[in-house]
Scaffold this active site. Structure first.
Site, PDB file in Angstrom:
ATOM      1  N   LEU A   8       1.008  -1.196  -0.019  1.00  0.00           N
ATOM      2  CA  LEU A   8       0.123  -0.118   0.350  1.00  0.00           C
ATOM      3  C   LEU A   8       1.012   1.338   0.487  1.00  0.00           C
ATOM      4  CD1 LEU A   8      -2.676  -1.096   2.627  1.00  0.00           C
ATOM      5  CD2 LEU A   8      -2.686  -1.285   0.120  1.00  0.00           C
ATOM      6  N   ALA A  10      -0.363   4.428  -1.442  1.00  0.00           N
ATOM      7  CA  ALA A  10      -1.121   5.253  -2.128  1.00  0.00           C
ATOM      8  C   ALA A  10      -1.473   6.480  -1.224  1.00  0.00           C
ATOM      9  CB  ALA A  10      -2.935   4.829  -2.691  1.00  0.00           C
ATOM     10  N   ARG A  15       2.394  15.633   4.685  1.00  0.00           N
ATOM     11  CA  ARG A  15       3.342  15.882   5.974  1.00  0.00           C
ATOM     12  C   ARG A  15       4.959  16.104   5.645  1.00  0.00           C
ATOM     13  NH1 ARG A  15       3.126  13.294  11.601  1.00  0.00           N
ATOM     14  NH2 ARG A  15       2.118  11.656  11.185  1.00  0.00           N
ATOM     15  N   GLN A  73      -5.729   3.695  -7.067  1.00  0.00           N
ATOM     16  CA  GLN A  73      -5.964   4.810  -6.439  1.00  0.00           C
ATOM     17  C   GLN A  73      -6.784   5.580  -6.022  1.00  0.00           C
ATOM     18  OE1 GLN A  73      -5.968   4.377  -1.730  1.00  0.00           O
ATOM     19  NE2 GLN A  73      -7.583   3.480  -1.384  1.00  0.00           N
ATOM     20  N   GLY A 140      -4.618   0.874  14.986  1.00  0.00           N
ATOM     21  CA  GLY A 140      -5.987  -0.093  16.062  1.00  0.00           C
ATOM     22  C   GLY A 140      -5.059  -1.103  17.286  1.00  0.00           C
ATOM     23  N   ALA A 424      60.221  21.437 -16.402  1.00  0.00           N
ATOM     24  CA  ALA A 424      59.162  21.846 -16.078  1.00  0.00           C
ATOM     25  C   ALA A 424      58.486  23.134 -16.674  1.00  0.00           C
ATOM     26  CB  ALA A 424      59.426  22.849 -14.330  1.00  0.00           C
TER      27      ALA A 424
HETATM   28  C1  UD1 Z   1      -3.540   1.796   9.546  1.00  0.00           C
HETATM   29  C2  UD1 Z   1      -4.055   0.831  10.070  1.00  0.00           C
HETATM   30  C3  UD1 Z   1      -3.588   0.922  11.777  1.00  0.00           C
HETATM   31  C4  UD1 Z   1      -2.586   0.033  12.692  1.00  0.00           C
HETATM   32  C5  UD1 Z   1      -1.456   1.412  11.007  1.00  0.00           C
HETATM   33  C6  UD1 Z   1      -0.100   1.600  11.426  1.00  0.00           C
HETATM   34  C7  UD1 Z   1      -6.866   0.412   8.850  1.00  0.00           C
HETATM   35  C8  UD1 Z   1      -7.357   0.579   8.956  1.00  0.00           C
HETATM   36  N1  UD1 Z   1      -5.711   0.798   9.931  1.00  0.00           N
HETATM   37  O1  UD1 Z   1      -4.223   2.710  10.180  1.00  0.00           O
HETATM   38  O2  UD1 Z   1      -4.717  -0.299  12.247  1.00  0.00           O
HETATM   39  O3  UD1 Z   1      -2.171   0.494  14.045  1.00  0.00           O
HETATM   40  O4  UD1 Z   1      -2.055   1.670   9.552  1.00  0.00           O
HETATM   41  O5  UD1 Z   1       0.499   2.542  11.170  1.00  0.00           O
HETATM   42  O6  UD1 Z   1      -5.879   0.355   8.145  1.00  0.00           O
HETATM   43  N2  UD1 Z   1      -3.261   3.347   1.801  1.00  0.00           N
HETATM   44  C9  UD1 Z   1      -2.947   4.019   1.097  1.00  0.00           C
HETATM   45  N3  UD1 Z   1      -4.807   3.741   0.689  1.00  0.00           N
HETATM   46  C10 UD1 Z   1      -5.978   4.269   1.143  1.00  0.00           C
HETATM   47  C11 UD1 Z   1      -5.192   4.839   2.547  1.00  0.00           C
HETATM   48  C12 UD1 Z   1      -3.886   4.090   3.637  1.00  0.00           C
HETATM   49  O7  UD1 Z   1      -2.772   2.568  -0.002  1.00  0.00           O
HETATM   50  O8  UD1 Z   1      -6.563   4.602   1.349  1.00  0.00           O
HETATM   51  C13 UD1 Z   1      -1.579   3.666   2.650  1.00  0.00           C
HETATM   52  C14 UD1 Z   1      -1.060   4.054   3.025  1.00  0.00           C
HETATM   53  O9  UD1 Z   1       0.179   5.144   2.831  1.00  0.00           O
HETATM   54  C15 UD1 Z   1      -0.032   3.344   4.030  1.00  0.00           C
HETATM   55  C16 UD1 Z   1      -0.692   2.442   5.176  1.00  0.00           C
HETATM   56  O10 UD1 Z   1      -1.853   2.769   3.835  1.00  0.00           O
HETATM   57  O11 UD1 Z   1       1.592   3.420   3.549  1.00  0.00           O
HETATM   58  C17 UD1 Z   1      -1.508   2.834   6.191  1.00  0.00           C
HETATM   59  O12 UD1 Z   1      -1.728   4.325   6.157  1.00  0.00           O
HETATM   60  P1  UD1 Z   1      -2.039   5.051   7.170  1.00  0.00           P
HETATM   61  O13 UD1 Z   1      -3.140   5.771   7.086  1.00  0.00           O
HETATM   62  O14 UD1 Z   1      -0.886   5.609   7.742  1.00  0.00           O
HETATM   63  O15 UD1 Z   1      -2.459   4.241   7.841  1.00  0.00           O
HETATM   64  P2  UD1 Z   1      -4.351   4.662   9.926  1.00  0.00           P
HETATM   65  O16 UD1 Z   1      -5.586   4.140   8.361  1.00  0.00           O
HETATM   66  O17 UD1 Z   1      -3.942   5.184   9.822  1.00  0.00           O
END
Ligand code: UD1
Ligand code: CA
Length: 459
Positions: A8, A10, A15, A73, A140, A424
């Protein structure tokens, strides 16, 4: 067991305050997501799918490889939604198929930990990589029953006070039974605090379906740390460099300060290698036995043979250095520099695409480019090979034992015979014969009639 990996990547990474997509920011000189890909490839998956987001075409271009599929995505509706986008790119999910979900912004997960997770998922279980954190805010939480069996994951924003007190968190890395994944994703809803499709909701579904849910833990907390800001990136860079320094020390390398070395690639070392502070190693660097590197040197794609000293502030790139050489301080070896044994390259000497035979020296202030320098040649201070006429590059050949006097310009193409002496200050444009003194200096005269200038009186 057939393994598919979904990475993942996306998330926008707002930040980071940068126009470069987050997962392409380098850690140890390599994009974050490449670290993830490298760990993934160790597992021999049949397919890797990278989920990228808005503006992620540069990610695609940067990573394109035959074993890698991409899924877009846009917009982003959560981690579950992200995995849904990858499904069409995944192969058939037979009963023994497993899908491993990784995050593109979590660079330091070790393959050994991933193997442990995969082992925990064998036989059709869903396995979650979890860690216990002193401060679990934002993560989570892993909700277990009285027997310690995982029941579900609750996101921080949806959690009760009691659930927020749980220290065991979801790292986001999961191994999921492939045959079930699609139907679980189809049942996700976004009825939660963030209005997102949470991948984490599949855990409760697995429990309800009677699928075993297990967990595994990495050896180190930093293995699951993500990068959301430059601050976190810098922190993980230090963790990574500290680990590399630790490995070098354990291998017997002397480091003046393990906190002041940066390895951005692969550094392999022989016995009794000593490295002073502030050195940067990039690409593939191979150091033989008994090598000393002074402070603040940069070595990129370099091989150095035994017994050589590289003094402070030297810069070496795509070069080969023989045994028992002395390089620097302030030397620059550019691509194609190939030095034999016992060669001395001193301060402010630049060598490019040139071969030096054994025992040759250029100790001060010189430019040697596109040259073949024999053995035991002495290149005086201020010598310049004029290898470029503005259009073409030409070669300089200097025979064994030649002595090039200081401040000589060698206008290439040019050959200096073995044993030749060049006086030289000469500008040499034709072949200089072997064992003879050649010079082009004008004869020195003293002008007896000369008088020092006098200041003109004001008119
Ligand atoms: C997620 C988990 C959480 C976990 C945490 C660890 C879910 C719902 N929650 O939190 O339980 O403790 O990671 O860091 O899964 N991403 C996508 N598409 C999206 C959303 C996210 O590709 O629509 C990717 C982000 O780029 C990242 C990863 O998924 O690499 C996690 O996304 P992030 O928003 O950091 O995690 P949380 O949803 O806060
Ligand atoms: Ca997060």
């Amino acid at each position: 067991m057939a393994l598919d990996i979904v990475i993942l990547a996306a998330g926008q990474g707002k930040r980071m305050n940068s126009s470069l997509p987050k997962v392409l920011h380098p850690l140890a000189g390599k994009p974050l997501v490449r670290h993830v890909l490298d760990a993934a490839r160790v597992l021999n998956p049949r397919r890797i799918v990278l989920v990228y987001g808005h503006g992620g075409e540069v990610v695609r271009e940067a990573l394109a490889a035959p074993d890698l599929a991409f899924a877009k995505q846009d917009p982003q509706h959560g981690t579950g939604h992200a995995v849904m986008q990858a499904m069409p790119a995944l192969a058939d999910q037979a009963d023994d198929a497993m899908t491993l979900v990784l995050y593109g912004d979590v660079p330091l997960t070790r393959s050994t930990s991933l193997v442990r997770l995969i082992d925990a998922a064998r036989g059709g279980a869903l396995a979650i990589l979890t860690v216990n954190l002193a401060d679990a805010t934002g993560y989570g939480r892993i909700v277990r029953d009285a027997n310690g069996a995982v029941q579900r994951i609750v996101e921080h924003k949806d959690a009760s006070e009691a659930e927020r007190a749980i220290g065991e968190v979801n790292t986001g890395i999961m191994a999921i039974p492939g045959a079930k994944l699609k139907q679980w994703l189809g049942r996700l809803s976004n009825d939660n605090a963030q209005g997102e499709y949470y991948l984490t909701d599949i855990v409760a579904m697995a429990v309800a379906d009677g699928v075993r849910v297990t967990s595994a833990q990495p050896d180190f907390e930093w293995e699951t740390a993500g990068v959301n800001s430059k601050v976190q990136l810098a922190e993980l860079e230090r963790v990574h460099q500290r680990n590399i320094a630790q490995g070098l020390l354990e291998a017997g390398v002397t480091l003046a300060d393990p906190a002041r070395i940066d390895v951005r690639g692969l550094l392999s070392t022989g016995r009794d290698v000593s490295i002073d502070v502030g050195c940067v190693f990039e690409g593939d660097v191979v150091l033989g036995n008994d090598i000393t590197i002074g402070p603040n040197c940069v070595l990129k794609n370099v091989r150095v043979r035994a017994g050589t000293r590289i003094e402070a502030f030297s810069h070496l790139e795509d070069a080969e250095v023989g045994a028992h050489c002395r390089i620097g301080p302030f030397a620059r070896l550019r691509p194609g520099a190939q030095l034999g044994e016992h060669v001395h390259i001193g301060n402010f000497v630049e060598v490019k695409k040139s071969v030096f035979g054994a025992g040759s020296k250029a100790n001060h202030l010189a430019y040697v480019g596109d040259s073949e320098v024999g053995s035991k040649v002495n290149i005086g201070a201020g010598t310049i090979t004029c290898n470029y006429d503005g259009v073409n590059k030409s070669k300089t050949i200097i025979g064994d034992g030649a002595f090039i006097g200081s401040d000589t310009t060698l206008v290439a193409p040019i050959t200096i015979g073995p044993g030749a002496y060049i006086g030289a200050g000469s500008t040499i444009t034709r072949e200089a014969p072997a064992d003879k003194l050649t010079l082009t200096r004008a004869k020195q005269t003293t002008v007896e009639s000369w008088k020092p200038p006098k200041k003109k009186s004001a008119a």
